[in-house]
Design an enzyme around this catalytic site. Structure first.
Site, PDB file in Angstrom:
ATOM      1  N   LYS A  96       0.833  -1.215   0.000  1.00 45.11           N
ATOM      2  CA  LYS A  96       0.000   0.000   0.000  1.00 45.11           C
ATOM      3  C   LYS A  96       0.867   1.265   0.000  1.00 45.11           C
ATOM      4  O   LYS A  96       0.639   2.195  -0.772  1.00 45.11           O
ATOM      5  CB  LYS A  96      -0.924  -0.027   1.221  1.00 45.11           C
ATOM      6  CG  LYS A  96      -1.725   1.228   1.444  1.00 45.11           C
ATOM      7  CD  LYS A  96      -2.733   1.499   0.346  1.00 45.11           C
ATOM      8  CE  LYS A  96      -3.310   2.887   0.474  1.00 45.11           C
ATOM      9  NZ  LYS A  96      -4.212   3.243  -0.600  1.00 45.11           N
TER      10      LYS A  96
ATOM     11  N   GLY B 215       0.545  20.255 -12.003  1.00 45.16           N
ATOM     12  CA  GLY B 215      -0.391  21.086 -11.254  1.00 45.16           C
ATOM     13  C   GLY B 215       0.261  21.683 -10.024  1.00 45.16           C
ATOM     14  O   GLY B 215       1.485  21.879  -9.993  1.00 45.16           O
TER      15      GLY B 215
ATOM     16  N   CYS C  66      -4.203  10.943   1.948  1.00 45.12           N
ATOM     17  CA  CYS C  66      -3.336   9.762   1.820  1.00 45.12           C
ATOM     18  C   CYS C  66      -1.906  10.065   1.379  1.00 45.12           C
ATOM     19  O   CYS C  66      -0.967   9.774   2.118  1.00 45.12           O
ATOM     20  CB  CYS C  66      -3.974   8.759   0.873  1.00 45.12           C
ATOM     21  SG  CYS C  66      -5.486   8.055   1.558  1.00 45.12           S
TER      22      CYS C  66
ATOM     23  N   ARG D 176      -8.683  17.533   3.241  1.00 46.90           N
ATOM     24  CA  ARG D 176      -7.458  17.265   4.000  1.00 46.90           C
ATOM     25  C   ARG D 176      -6.232  17.514   3.113  1.00 46.90           C
ATOM     26  O   ARG D 176      -6.145  16.997   2.013  1.00 46.90           O
ATOM     27  CB  ARG D 176      -7.478  15.825   4.540  1.00 46.90           C
ATOM     28  CG  ARG D 176      -8.533  15.653   5.627  1.00 46.90           C
ATOM     29  CD  ARG D 176      -8.616  14.227   6.129  1.00 46.90           C
ATOM     30  NE  ARG D 176      -9.376  13.353   5.254  1.00 46.90           N
ATOM     31  CZ  ARG D 176      -9.720  12.103   5.554  1.00 46.90           C
ATOM     32  NH1 ARG D 176      -9.367  11.592   6.710  1.00 46.90           N
ATOM     33  NH2 ARG D 176     -10.412  11.368   4.708  1.00 46.90           N
TER      34      ARG D 176
HETATM   35  N1  LIG Z   1      -9.625   8.197   2.221  1.00 43.60           N
HETATM   36  C1  LIG Z   1      -9.036   7.446   1.296  1.00 43.60           C
HETATM   37  O1  LIG Z   1      -9.117   7.718   0.096  1.00 43.60           O
HETATM   38  C2  LIG Z   1      -8.278   6.213   1.695  1.00 43.60           C
HETATM   39  C3  LIG Z   1      -7.950   5.262   0.719  1.00 43.60           C
HETATM   40  C4  LIG Z   1      -7.243   4.123   1.099  1.00 43.60           C
HETATM   41  C5  LIG Z   1      -6.861   3.948   2.412  1.00 43.60           C
HETATM   42  N2  LIG Z   1      -7.160   4.895   3.342  1.00 43.60           N
HETATM   43  C6  LIG Z   1      -6.772   4.643   4.741  1.00 43.60           C
HETATM   44  O2  LIG Z   1      -7.912   4.172   5.447  1.00 43.60           O
HETATM   45  C7  LIG Z   1      -7.892   4.636   6.811  1.00 43.60           C
HETATM   46  C8  LIG Z   1      -9.166   5.412   7.110  1.00 43.60           C
HETATM   47  O3  LIG Z   1      -9.182   6.555   6.261  1.00 43.60           O
HETATM   48  P1  LIG Z   1     -10.500   7.439   6.054  1.00 43.60           P
HETATM   49  O4  LIG Z   1     -10.171   8.421   5.001  1.00 43.60           O
HETATM   50  O5  LIG Z   1     -11.673   6.548   5.902  1.00 43.60           O
HETATM   51  O6  LIG Z   1     -10.554   8.170   7.486  1.00 43.60           O
HETATM   52  P2  LIG Z   1     -11.757   9.028   8.072  1.00 43.60           P
HETATM   53  O7  LIG Z   1     -11.138   9.992   8.999  1.00 43.60           O
HETATM   54  O8  LIG Z   1     -12.641   9.506   6.965  1.00 43.60           O
HETATM   55  O9  LIG Z   1     -12.606   7.963   8.915  1.00 43.60           O
HETATM   56  C9  LIG Z   1     -12.212   7.375  10.105  1.00 43.60           C
HETATM   57  C10 LIG Z   1     -13.443   7.141  10.962  1.00 43.60           C
HETATM   58  O10 LIG Z   1     -13.040   6.391  12.130  1.00 43.60           O
HETATM   59  C11 LIG Z   1     -13.798   6.874  13.227  1.00 43.60           C
HETATM   60  N3  LIG Z   1     -13.148   6.463  14.477  1.00 43.60           N
HETATM   61  C12 LIG Z   1     -12.070   6.997  15.102  1.00 43.60           C
HETATM   62  N4  LIG Z   1     -11.787   6.298  16.220  1.00 43.60           N
HETATM   63  C13 LIG Z   1     -12.705   5.300  16.311  1.00 43.60           C
HETATM   64  C14 LIG Z   1     -12.952   4.258  17.241  1.00 43.60           C
HETATM   65  N5  LIG Z   1     -12.172   4.083  18.307  1.00 43.60           N
HETATM   66  N6  LIG Z   1     -13.986   3.425  17.023  1.00 43.60           N
HETATM   67  C15 LIG Z   1     -14.797   3.596  15.936  1.00 43.60           C
HETATM   68  N7  LIG Z   1     -14.611   4.565  15.017  1.00 43.60           N
HETATM   69  C16 LIG Z   1     -13.591   5.402  15.207  1.00 43.60           C
HETATM   70  C17 LIG Z   1     -13.846   8.376  12.997  1.00 43.60           C
HETATM   71  O11 LIG Z   1     -14.891   8.982  13.744  1.00 43.60           O
HETATM   72  C18 LIG Z   1     -14.081   8.433  11.477  1.00 43.60           C
HETATM   73  O12 LIG Z   1     -15.458   8.427  11.177  1.00 43.60           O
HETATM   74  C19 LIG Z   1      -6.601   5.447   6.936  1.00 43.60           C
HETATM   75  O13 LIG Z   1      -5.584   4.618   7.403  1.00 43.60           O
HETATM   76  C20 LIG Z   1      -6.318   5.862   5.505  1.00 43.60           C
HETATM   77  O14 LIG Z   1      -4.938   6.107   5.292  1.00 43.60           O
HETATM   78  C21 LIG Z   1      -7.877   6.012   3.012  1.00 43.60           C
END
Ligand SMILES: NC(=O)c1ccc[n+]([C@@H]2O[C@H](COP(=O)([O-])OP(=O)(O)OC[C@H]3O[C@@H](n4cnc5c(N)ncnc54)[C@H](O)[C@@H]3O)[C@@H](O)[C@H]2O)c1
Length: 435
Positions: free
Chosen positions: A205, A254, A261, A329
């Site tokens: 990843k 750009g 991420c 973000r």
């Molecule tokens: N956003 C993307 O495009 C993307 C793509 C691939 C991987 N990721 C990875 O996936 C992971 C999550 O990213 P995201 O963008 O979905 O984050 P996000 O911040 O949108 O969502 C995280 C969620 O977890 C919740 N949370 C926090 N602590 C908690 C707990 N103890 N119990 C239950 N819920 C809890 C938060 O309230 C939030 O709703 C990260 O590691 C990120 O790097 C993100």
């Protein structure tokens, strides 16, 4: 299958909704009570194209539900996904406190075999840490699996439903069988499921994101050089992109990469390398170049206005870090706004989806407009920060009549410089001849 998804953000909600769409029963857990209450009410908390239809359908048909109660969610679910935040810690490494905190809680809760699947982006060795955190309080057998997520915001539903590949790190036969069954409906066209050890899966990843960030950054450097030597980055892009070994995608110059991420993942991979005494030089350069690139357009604006921006009005089109998302973000627009405000600029902005999120962060320090043309009213210049489709073919006559000066700084190369010159605009973009 019964599935629990812990963390209902961009990744968790897409994961939960898409598994529900395939006929599974999914319960999503989040600590954010307000978010959970509004999802129970049928309100989707993020903007992601096509997700709303699936969300409503599965909610209505009872396959998708929401709770703040972790124990209740995992009780009947053999499969537990962790889609929790892994933000950068102070030293740039990924902060694992959310993931390990939930792992510890799970250890106290589970009373029968579970597969705990980490979908968050986590450094090499995290599966072992999760294993230990769960085992601290738990005698029940369980497996920890690494299953990094590759979805792109803006295309998340499509990416999840038809993944290029699924990567799964595990050494357990039982978990492997379960994961194969779970993902079988998503890979019917023959796309591969790659099974590997957890360390390789976790590193895959980071390697993917760091490679893509490097590709963007390389092209931004080529663009900067194009401006110096009088070449056109769009021509160079087409010229190299037709080579299969290079590929056409991720070659657009750009104002730098942003989002939740790339910045944090490049930083975390660099940190991992340091932890293992390896000097990953390319990543250091990528971070440095991208840091500068985010605000390169501000230098162009300063130059144009002879280093005196005080009292100028600048319209900004686009605030999200990329189109088709409300995610702000690490959005370059926010860095640019910060600098311009400090230099005494008045800003009027428009973004189709991200304005509410920006308002939450910077309040009313800028004017938020109902449409792109309201933003340019009386503006000394227009700056384009995000390539939303709606900005691609504006009514230039309307722009001319509303703007104080016909000046456009385009951080996303949306228009043809020759055409803009003909229309009487001063137009400055990235890596192309500017008039
Ligand atoms: N956003 C993307 O495009 C993307 C793509 C691939 C991987 N990721 C990875 O996936 C992971 C999550 O990213 P995201 O963008 O979905 O984050 P996000 O911040 O949108 O969502 C995280 C969620 O977890 C919740 N949370 C926090 N602590 C908690 C707990 N103890 N119990 C239950 N819920 C809890 C938060 O309230 C939030 O709703 C990260 O590691 C990120 O790097 C993100």
């Amino acid at each position: 299958m019964n599935i629990a998804v812990v963390g209902t953000g961009y990744v968790g909600l897409v994961t939960g909704t898409c598994f529900a769409e395939m006929g599974n029963h999914v319960i999503c857990v989040d600590i954010d009570k307000q978010k959970v209450a509004s999802m129970i009410d049928g309100k989707i908390p993020i903007y992601e194209p096509h997700l709303d239809v699936l969300f409503e359908r599965n909610l209505k048909q009872g396959r998708l539900s929401f709770t703040t109660d972790l124990a209740a969610a995992v009780k009947d679910s053999k499969i537990i996904f962790l889609a929790l935040p892994t933000p950068p810690g102070e030293d740039g490494s990924a902060d694992l406190s959310y993931v390990l905190g939930v792992a510890e809680q799970l250890g106290k809760i589970i009373t029968e075999y579970k597969v705990i699947i980490n979908k968050s982006t986590v450094p090499v060795g995290t599966a072992e840490k999760v294993q230990q955190a769960v085992a601290k309080n738990c005698k029940t057998p369980f497996d920890v699996v690494s299953n990094p997520e590759f979805l792109r915001e803006g295309f998340a539903v499509d990416d999840f439903m038809k993944p290029d590949r699924v990567v799964i790190g595990t050494d357990s036969d039982q978990a492997r069988k379960l994961m194969s069954d779970l993902y079988a409906p998503f890979v019917r066209q023959g796309n591969p499921i790659y099974f590997m050890d957890t360390r390789s899966s976790e590193l895959t990843k980071y390697a993917a994101n760091a490679f893509l960030a490097t590709k963007i950054t390389f092209m931004n450097e080529i663009a900067n050089l194009c401006e110096k030597v009088g070449a056109n980055v769009d021509m160079v892009r087409i010229g190299i992109g037709s080579d299969d070994r290079i590929g056409k995608r991720f070659l657009f110059a750009g104002i730098g990469y942003g989002g939740s991420c790339f910045p944090k993942d490049v930083q975390a991979l660099s940190r991992t390398a340091q932890d293992y005494d390896y000097d990953f030089k390319v990543l250091t350069s990528v971070m440095e170049v991208n840091y500068k690139q985010r605000t390169i357009i501000v230098d162009k604006i300063r130059n144009y206005f002879n280093n005196d921006l005080k009292g100028k009005k600048i319209a900004i089109w686009g605030l999200a870090f990329k189109p088709d998302t409300d995610d702000i973000r690490e959005a370059p627009a926010l860095y640019i706004i910060d600098i311009l405000l400090k230099e005494g600029v008045t800003i009027a902005a428009f973004d189709p989806e991200a304005m509410n999120n920006v308002k939450k962060v910077i309040g009313d320090t800028i004017q938020f407009c109902a449409d792109p043309y309201e933003a340019v009213q009386g503006a000394d210049a227009l700056l384009i920060a995000t390539e939303w489709s709606v900005f691609r073919t504006p009514e230039f006559d309307k722009l001319s009549s509303k703007m104080k000066s016909k000046v456009i700084f385009d951080g996303r190369n949306l228009y043809d410089p020759a055409k803009l010159k003909e229309l009487g605009f001063y137009y400055n973009s990235i890596g192309r001849k500017n008039n």
